[in-house]
Design an enzyme around this catalytic site. Structure first.
Site, PDB file in Angstrom:
ATOM      1  N   TYR A   1      -0.984   8.854   2.983  1.00  0.00           N
ATOM      2  CA  TYR A   1      -0.308   7.966   2.016  1.00  0.00           C
ATOM      3  C   TYR A   1       1.190   8.206   2.104  1.00  0.00           C
ATOM      4  CZ  TYR A   1       1.305   5.960  -2.383  1.00  0.00           C
ATOM      5  OH  TYR A   1       1.962   5.211  -3.316  1.00  0.00           O
TER       6      TYR A   1
ATOM      7  N   GLU B   1       4.576   0.829  -0.450  1.00  0.00           N
ATOM      8  CA  GLU B   1       3.380   1.659  -0.341  1.00  0.00           C
ATOM      9  C   GLU B   1       2.708   1.391   0.993  1.00  0.00           C
ATOM     10  OE1 GLU B   1       0.697   0.918  -3.669  1.00  0.00           O
ATOM     11  OE2 GLU B   1       0.731   3.062  -4.061  1.00  0.00           O
TER      12      GLU B   1
END
Ligand code: ADP
Ligand code: MG
Length: 388
Positions: A109, A196
């Site tokens: 991530y 993101e």
């Protein structure tokens, strides 16, 4: 401003961040053609909506042939996709991204958000990326690392430190650090409010690729990027918010039942808090701005009344630049243009508040006049239970 994954990936690629090969498709036939063009044994069909959580909601599917890609696209296009980010009403899928299926070894991530404590953009990364990232944040927050992006930029040292810090090693750490640095460059140059990449993957053959991409732009910086206008997808936005923006009203739709009409963002936030404190929920955030004239007040009532959830209205306006008697006159006049059949609680404070109160009392509408903010909040919540 939000954009779609396929648009975000095009921007990531411009900054040299590797993304899967792929193409957006608007029809099942286009999806089949795109899959054939890619020519990989597996292609991924991905619903393009302004919300995440698609994987778990059935909006990301693997196809083993162009014909299967077509069938999957057919199942998604024109249908509503519900994910934990869309709310129960879901979003209609109008396009799908067809991209090569990649052999994933590890899902990481990485994102950029604004840290409101240090007032800086901050890069966030974790070794435990993928669809369970929210769970990781809840149960193992120590696995999520942060590094500030300074005005001078995001140094190679910081990028490597972050990559090693989350547990990457050797070549993989170095390759990810390069992506982190490019991402920081993109975030700053692009005036993003949120980035993101979840997941950023390491493939079986050692490549680092952004498999998902979410980019939100800071609305206050849009004037610096006229080219972003073509990226906007109005069909993904709340119709009432689009309508409100035509009148320069700062309006955000929420899920509650008290329609709020307030001048000034701070007062609007305070009003929403008080509504909640007294046991109800705001149906919206609405800042009518400093000049609460008849047209804007009428537009604001029109927007509030277009929301079927609104069961009562709370008007809380401070007459500083604008006089309260003018606002009261504006409200009375606006109600001749817009039909309002729910209780209206009004609190006007500031210049000429007494005259305003008198005008409201004499008007041809059963306004509930309030004095303090808590009085107003209490009365509006009370009016809901009276109506029920
Ligand atoms: P969302 O975040 O909305 O659920 P993602 O794009 O992250 O959507 O996709 C969900 C999951 O699907 C990813 O975590 C990954 O495991 C898988 N996936 C997505 N794109 C691909 C791809 N091109 N190749 C292989 N797997 C993929
Ligand atoms: Mg994702």
């Amino acid at each position: 401003m939000k954009i779609h994954e396929y648009q975000a990936k095009a921007i990531l690629a411009q900054y040299g961040i590797p993304v899967p090969r792929g193409r957006v498709a608007f029809t099942p036939e286009e999806a089949e053609e795109a899959a054939r063009e890619l020519g990989t044994p597996i292609v991924v069909v991905k619903a393009q909506i302004h919300a995440g959580g698609r994987g778990k909601g059935g909006g990301v599917k693997l196809a083993h042939s162009p014909v299967e890609a077509k069938a999957l696209a057919e199942m998604m296009l024109g249908h509503t996709l519900v994910t934990h980010q869309t709310g129960p009403e879901g979003k209609e899928v109008q396009k799908v991204l067809i991209e090569e299926g990649l052999p994933i070894k590890k899902e990481l991530y990485v994102g950029i958000t604004v840290d409101r404590v240090s007032n800086k953009p901050v890069m966030i990364a974790s070794y435990e990326g993928g669809m369970e990232i929210e769970e990781v944040a809840r149960t193992q927050p120590e696995k999520i690392l942060k590094a500030p992006i300074e005005t001078s930029g995001f140094s190679a040292y910081q990028a490597r430190n972050l990559a090693f810090g989350i547990g990457l090693q050797g070549k993989e750490a170095l390759a990810c650090a390069v992506v982190f640095q490019k991402l920081a460059t993109m975030g700053v140059a692009g005036d993003t409010s949120l980035v993101e990449i979840n997941p950023l993957v390491i493939t079986e053959d050692g490549r680092v690729i952004a498999l998902d991409g979410k980019i939100n732009f800071d609305d206050n910086a849009l004037f610096r990027h006229p080219d972003y206008a073509t990226l906007r997808d109005l069909s993904e936005e709340e119709p009432l918010e689009i309508e409100a923006s035509k009148y320069d009203l700062n309006y955000i739709k929420l899920d509650g039942e008290v329609g709020c009409m307030v001048n000034g963002a701070g007062l609007a936030m305070g009003t929403m808090d008080m509504v909640k404190l007294y046991g109800s929920m705001p149906a919206n955030f609405l800042d009518v701005g400093g000049t609460a004239n008849v047209d804007r007040v009428a537009a604001a009532f029109h927007i509030l009344m277009s929301d079927p959830n609104v069961k009562a209205v709370l008007v809380n306006i401070f007459g500083g630049i604008v006089r309260c008697d003018r606002v009261a006159g504006g409200i009375i006049q606006a109600l001749q243009q817009v039909q309002v059949d729910v209780p209206i609680v009004i609190r006007l404070k500031g210049t000429n508040a007494d005259q305003a109160r008198q005008m409201l009392k004499e008007a041809d509408f059963p306004f509930i006049v309030a004095d303090t903010l808590s009085d107003a909040a209490e009365k509006v919540v009370q009016s809901l239970s009276n109506a029920a």
